[in-house]
Design a protein around this motif. Structure first.
Motif, PDB file in Angstrom:
ATOM      1  N   ALA A 138      19.011 -18.744   6.714  1.00 50.14           N
ATOM      2  CA  ALA A 138      18.432 -17.633   5.944  1.00 50.14           C
ATOM      3  C   ALA A 138      18.206 -16.394   6.792  1.00 50.14           C
ATOM      4  O   ALA A 138      18.198 -15.266   6.276  1.00 50.14           O
ATOM      5  N   ASP A 139      18.036 -16.566   8.095  1.00 49.01           N
ATOM      6  CA  ASP A 139      17.806 -15.425   8.986  1.00 49.01           C
ATOM      7  C   ASP A 139      19.106 -14.819   9.493  1.00 49.01           C
ATOM      8  O   ASP A 139      19.083 -13.897  10.318  1.00 49.01           O
ATOM      9  N   GLY A 140      20.209 -15.373   9.052  1.00 50.00           N
ATOM     10  CA  GLY A 140      21.489 -14.841   9.478  1.00 50.00           C
ATOM     11  C   GLY A 140      21.995 -15.412  10.789  1.00 50.00           C
ATOM     12  O   GLY A 140      22.961 -14.881  11.364  1.00 50.00           O
ATOM     13  N   ASN A 141      21.374 -16.476  11.259  1.00 49.15           N
ATOM     14  CA  ASN A 141      21.799 -17.100  12.514  1.00 49.15           C
ATOM     15  C   ASN A 141      22.868 -18.152  12.224  1.00 49.15           C
ATOM     16  O   ASN A 141      22.784 -18.908  11.257  1.00 49.15           O
ATOM     17  N   TYR A 142      23.823 -18.185  13.099  1.00 46.75           N
ATOM     18  CA  TYR A 142      24.932 -19.143  12.959  1.00 46.75           C
ATOM     19  C   TYR A 142      24.556 -20.453  13.647  1.00 46.75           C
ATOM     20  O   TYR A 142      24.120 -20.451  14.810  1.00 46.75           O
ATOM     21  N   LYS A 143      24.696 -21.558  12.928  1.00 48.88           N
ATOM     22  CA  LYS A 143      24.351 -22.859  13.506  1.00 48.88           C
ATOM     23  C   LYS A 143      25.319 -23.916  13.013  1.00 48.88           C
ATOM     24  O   LYS A 143      26.006 -23.742  11.988  1.00 48.88           O
ATOM     25  N   THR A 144      25.352 -25.022  13.740  1.00 49.90           N
ATOM     26  CA  THR A 144      26.240 -26.138  13.409  1.00 49.90           C
ATOM     27  C   THR A 144      25.437 -27.435  13.297  1.00 49.90           C
ATOM     28  O   THR A 144      24.356 -27.563  13.889  1.00 49.90           O
ATOM     29  N   LYS A 145      25.982 -28.334  12.530  1.00 50.34           N
ATOM     30  CA  LYS A 145      25.353 -29.662  12.370  1.00 50.34           C
ATOM     31  C   LYS A 145      26.443 -30.723  12.399  1.00 50.34           C
ATOM     32  O   LYS A 145      27.401 -30.668  11.623  1.00 50.34           O
TER      33      LYS A 145
END
Length: 392
Positions: free
Chosen positions: A95-102
Motif C-alpha cells: 500500500a505504501d508503494g514499496n516493492y516486495k517479494t514473497k
C-alpha cells in the motif's frame, strides 16, 4: 471314598496349566494398543498424504498455469510456466508503494516435508524399540512364566495335601501341620514378589515411555507451528505475480515485468494442510491420556493374583508412587493377558470365591481347591480342642 479321591485327583490335574513356554511367548506385544494406533496415525497419515502429493506432482501437466502474453509462442509459454514454477516467488507492491517479494517454496517441497514428517514421527518408536523393548520383553517373559508357575505350584500343593490327607491316620495332626505352615508362610513366592518390588524402585522403562510420548508432543507442536507459519501464510493465495525478466530476458522490451500465474494444485495443498493439522491436534488429548495412565495403579491384575498363597503385594501396601517401571509392566501385562493363562483361571476362582464366602473362609486358590477336592479349607470344628471338651 476311592472314587471321590480319584475324581478329585482328576479335577486337580485338569486345573494344572500346560507347560507351553518357549515359542508360545514369541508373540509378546511390546507396544500398548493405544501406542500402536498413535504410531500408525502419526507415521502412516503423512505417508498417505505424501503419495497424494507426489501423484499430483507427477501427473500430466504443469503445477501452475501462467497467463503469458498473446504474442508468445507455445514454447515461450512453456518456458514461462517452468521458470515461474522453479522460482515460485510472488512479486507485489504494498500500500505504501514499496516493492516486495514473497516466496511460495512450500508448495514445491510439500511431498518431501511430509516424508520428513513421517520419519520424524517414527523416531519415538525407534527409541522405544531399541532402549526399552529388549528389557521389557525379558521382564514380561519372566513375570508371565513365574505367575503361571506360582498358580501351578498352588495346584500341586493341593494335590500333595490330598495325598497326605488320604495317608494320614490322624486327621488332627494333618490340620495342625497345615495351620503351622500357613502361619510360618511356607507358601510364599519370594522371588516373584521381590522382583516386582525391585521393579517398583526402577525408573528406566517409565522414563523411556515418558520420553517417547513427550517427543511425540514436541514433534506435533513443531508440525503445527510449521503448518501455521508457512502454510497458513499462503493457504488462500491461488494466484501470484511472477517475474521472468532475468538473464537473457532482462533487457527485452516485449517481455512484461510481471506475469500472473495460478496454482492448479492449491486445493490439494489446502486439503493436506488442513487434514494434517486436524489429525495431529486430535492426537494431543490421546497422548495426554496415555501419560495420565502412569499416574495411577492398574490394580485389577494384581488383585486377581492375591488368590495365590502369601502373594500380598497389594495388601502389604507395597505400591507407592505409581510412576515407576512396575506400573508400566502392569500395563503391558494387561495388553498381553492372552499369554497369561493363569489369569483366566484365577478370575473364575475369584468370582466363585465371592459366592462362597458366607459358608467358608476362603482366601487363596489353595483354600478354594481344597474345598473342591473334598477337604475343608480350615480345620473342621469337630477336631478342635473345644469340640473335644464339649463332647467327651
Amino acid at each position: 471314598m476311592s472314587l471321590a479321591h480319584t475324581a478329585a485327583e482328576y479335577m486337580l490335574s485338569d486345573a494344572l496349566l500346560p507347560d507351553r513356554r518357549g515359542p508360545h511367548l514369541k508373540g509378546l506385544r511390546l507396544e500398548l494398543p493405544i501406542d500402536r494406533i498413535i504410531k500408525f496415525v502419526t507415521v502412516g497419515f503423512p505417508l498417505l498424504l505424501m503419495s497424494l502429493a507426489f501423484a499430483q506432482e507427477f501427473s500430466p501437466g504443469s503445477q501452475i498455469s501462467c497467463f503469458s502474453p498473446s504474442n508468445f509462442t507455445i514454447r515461450q509459454a512453456g518456458y514461462v510456466d517452468s521458470s515461474c514454477w522453479d522460482s515460485l516467488v510472488h512479486h507485489e507492491w504494498d500500500a505504501d508503494g514499496n516493492y516486495k517479494t514473497k516466496s511460495l517454496w512450500t508448495h514445491k517441497v510439500l511431498p518431501y516435508s511430509l516424508l520428513a514428517l513421517a520419519v520424524l514421527m517414527y523416531l519415538p518408536t525407534l527409541l522405544w524399540n531399541y532402549v526399552a523393548a529388549p528389557s521389557l520383553s525379558s521382564d514380561l517373559l519372566f513375570i508371565i512364566s513365574e505367575l503361571d508357575k506360582s498358580y501351578n505350584r498352588s495346584i500341586r500343593l493341593v494335590q500333595h495335601m490330598l495325598k497326605i490327607r488320604q495317608k494320614s491316620s490322624d486327621p488332627d495332626v494333618f490340620w495342625d501341620e497345615l495351620e503351622k505352615a500357613r502361619k510360618e508362610r511356607y507358601f510364599e513366592f519370594p522371588l516373584l514378589e521381590r522382583y516386582l518390588a525391585c521393579k517398583q524402585r526402577s525408573h528406566v522403562l517409565v522414563a523411556t515411555y515418558l520420553l517417547r510420548n513427550s517427543l511425540l508432543l514436541l514433534f506435533i507442536s513443531t508440525t503445527c507451528l510449521y503448518l501455521g507459519y508457512f502454510h497458513l501464510n499462503i493457504f488462500f493465495q491461488e494466484e501470484f505475480s511472477c517475474s521472468i525478466k532475468m538473464g537473457l530476458l532482462r533487457d527485452e522490451i516485449h517481455v512484461p515485468d510481471l506475469i500472473t500465474c495460478r496454482l492448479t494444485s492449491l486445493s490439494i495443498f489446502q486439503m493436506i494442510s488442513f487434514s494434517s493439522a486436524a489429525v495431529y491436534l486430535i492426537l494431543v488429548p490421546v497422548i495426554m491420556y496415555n501419560l495420565t495412565r502412569l499416574c495411577q495403579w492398574d490394580k485389577r491384575l494384581l488383585s486377581v493374583y492375591e488368590m495365590l498363597p502369601a502373594f500380598d503385594l497389594l495388601s502389604r501396601k507395597m505400591l507407592g508412587c505409581p510412576i515407576n517401571d512396575l506400573n508400566v509392566i502392569l500395563l503391558f501385562l494387561r495388553a498381553n493377558i492372552s499369554e497369561l493363562i493363569s489369569f483366566s483361571w484365577l478370575s473364575v476362582l475369584c468370582i466363585l470365591k465371592d459366592t462362597t464366602t458366607q459358608k467358608h473362609h476362603i482366601d487363596t486358590v489353595v483354600d478354594f481347591m481344597t474345598l473342591l477336592a473334598g477337604l475343608e479349607p480350615s480345620k473342621p470344628k469337630h477336631l478342635t480342642p473345644k469340640a473335644y471338651d464339649d463332647h467327651p
